[in-house]
Design an enzyme around this catalytic site. Structure first.
Site, short mmCIF file in Angstrom:
data_model
loop_
_atom_site.label_atom_id
_atom_site.label_comp_id
_atom_site.label_asym_id
_atom_site.label_seq_id
_atom_site.Cartn_x
_atom_site.Cartn_y
_atom_site.Cartn_z
CG ASP A 2 20.36 40.48 18.84
OD1 ASP A 2 19.56 41.36 18.41
OD2 ASP A 2 21.15 39.86 18.10
CB CYS B 296 25.26 37.50 10.22
SG CYS B 296 25.70 38.68 8.96
CD GLN C 164 15.68 39.90 12.39
OE1 GLN C 164 14.54 40.18 12.01
NE2 GLN C 164 16.74 40.12 11.64
CE LYS D 140 18.55 43.70 11.55
NZ LYS D 140 18.90 43.06 10.29
CG HIS E 89 23.37 38.59 13.75
ND1 HIS E 89 24.46 39.42 13.71
CD2 HIS E 89 22.74 38.74 12.55
CE1 HIS E 89 24.49 40.05 12.54
NE2 HIS E 89 23.46 39.66 11.82
N1 PMP Z 1 21.09 40.54 15.62
C1 PMP Z 1 20.20 39.99 14.80
C2 PMP Z 1 19.30 38.90 15.31
C3 PMP Z 1 20.07 40.44 13.49
O1 PMP Z 1 19.18 39.88 12.68
C4 PMP Z 1 20.92 41.47 13.05
C5 PMP Z 1 20.83 42.02 11.64
N2 PMP Z 1 20.80 41.04 10.64
C6 PMP Z 1 21.83 42.02 13.94
C7 PMP Z 1 21.89 41.53 15.22
C8 PMP Z 1 22.76 43.12 13.55
O2 PMP Z 1 22.06 44.29 13.30
P1 PMP Z 1 22.80 45.55 12.64
O3 PMP Z 1 23.48 45.02 11.42
O4 PMP Z 1 21.68 46.48 12.32
O5 PMP Z 1 23.75 46.07 13.65
#
Ligand code: PMP
Length: 407
Positions: A198, A361, A201, A224, A121
């Protein structure tokens, strides 16, 4: 797990959207919130809203107990050794940026390497790009196999003694790949590098044990996993957190303030400058209670079944491309020949079905997949096989609609 009972806990699901029963398949972007969380937030604001760690009045003590109680719930949820290792942040993005800005910029020097993957991401790419730029380090990418997964041989070949940081997502928000973060951490450590995971997910969907993974940092987002927006977590090993400087300075994080010099509170508060995200943390604590009552293993099994069923049913549709490996977490990213994913999402929306379309993203991954965008259906504990049938019918309709337009 009784999904019908689970659904009753999510009031938002019981509504029509565009005249059709809502089918919410965008939980990877943000999950819906159970009553327990909504009620915990309501209770805090109605009954004991107050600032924390200051003053001795009764409401302040209740708020502090709620906030610090939530930290203990998070500690237990990820099996950290101590609450000193649990820092509340705004989310995964802020958590990774904290590691990059504090640990990264002070530890990495010219000629060092930072290793990530092309499936990350943006939140786990750009902070490292910035560290590489400022320090003169090299940002290296692990190669992906044809199905998007990572081979440990490639990990062995990419990480070297020059590598200082390895940062990998546990579960891909696009491919649904589940990465072997424990094995990658072991290889990173063999070379003296630290491992950042990270967990945005993974934490909502499976049991996490940071001691078993033996990662140095683990980041995730409350929103999430049934919690409110604006709250997230950075787990870090105490020895590393102790050697790191805060990146935000001000109230709450100080011990002593002089005219020229100040000192910081001990862990974890030295990283939590300003009035913290009190309601958010309390809401996250309630979300953890809820997930643990249902059971993380039951949730993981349910989502696994949904994903397998979705892949099976969606594969019946001609012109359908599904990305990612066979064994996947609870999401399916796809494209339909000759239909732009935004059009797919728009037609599905008219049917009351919420899916996401775009680059998710993950632009480097889109480049690797040789597409500009995809559509994604993502599942959580409240989704059903019936909803996947509704999705499949919606996709067939989408094909027919655009087939007609093109004829
Ligand atoms: N890493 C991953 C794998 C994600 O899916 C996301 C959210 N789409 C993020 C980081 C970022 O999370 P946040 O927007 O809650 O900071």
């Amino acid at each position: 797990m009784d999904v019908i009972e689970v659904r009753k806990q999510f009031p938002i699901l019981d509504q029509n959207v565009n005249g059709k029963p809502l089918v919410y398949l965008d939980s990877a972007a943000t999950s819906q919130k159970p009553l327990k969380v909504i009620e915990a937030l309501d209770d805090y604001y109605r009954r004991y809203n107050s600032n924390v760690h200051r003053g001795v009045h009764t409401l302040g003590t209740l708020a502090t107990d709620g906030y610090e109680g939530a930290r203990e719930k998070v500690r237990s949820f990820v099996n950290a050794k101590s609450t000193e290792e649990i820092i509340f942040t705004r989310g995964t993005t802020t958590a990774i940026n904290l590691v990059a800005s504090s640990y990264g910029r002070s530890t990495v020097t010219e000629g060092d390497e930072i290793v990530i993957t092309p499936m990350e991401h943006h939140s786990n790419i750009i902070p490292w790009q910035q560290v590489a730029k400022v320090t003169g380090a090299t940002l290296k990418y692990l190669p992906l196999q044809a199905d998007g997964s990572i081979s440990l041989d490639d990990v062995e070949n990419t990480i070297t003694d020059k590598t200082k940081i390895v940062a990998v997502m546990q579960v891909s928000n696009v491919l649904g790949v589940i990465n072997p973060v424990k094995e990658i951490a072991a290889i990173a450590h063999k070379h003296g590098a630290i491992m950042v995971v990270d967990g945005a997910q993974s934490a909502p969907h499976m049991k996490i044990d940071v001691q078993d993974i033996d990662c140095d940092f683990f980041a995730f987002s409350g929103h999430k996993m049934g919690g409110p927006t604006g709250i997230g977590v950075l787990y870090g090993k105490k020895a590393l957190l102790n050697q790191m400087e805060p990146i935000e300075f001000g109230g709450e994080m100080i011990d002593f303030v002089g005219l020229q010099e100040s000192t910081w509170k001990e862990l974890p508060w030295k990283f939590e400058g300003g009035t913290p995200i009190i309601a958010g943390a309390i809401g996250l604590g309630a979300a953890i209670d809820f997930l643990e009552e249902v059971g993380l293993d039951a949730i993981a099994n349910h989502e696994h079944d949904l994903a397998q069923y979705a892949v099976e049913r969606m594969s019946e549709i001609e012109g359908m491309t599904i990305y990612g490996p066979k064994e996947r977490a609870g999401l399916v990213t796809f494209n339909i020949d000759d239909v732009h994913p935004h059009d797919v999402a728009t037609v599905l929306d008219a049917e009351g079905i919420a899916v996401r379309a775009g680059h998710h993203c993950a632009q480097p991954l889109m480049k690797w997949l040789e597409v500009s965008a995809t559509a994604r259906a993502s599942f959580y504990l409240y989704n059903t096989k019936d909803e996947i049938d509704v999705l499949v019918n919606g996709l067939i309709k989408t094909k027919e609609y655009f087939g007609d337009v093109f004829r």
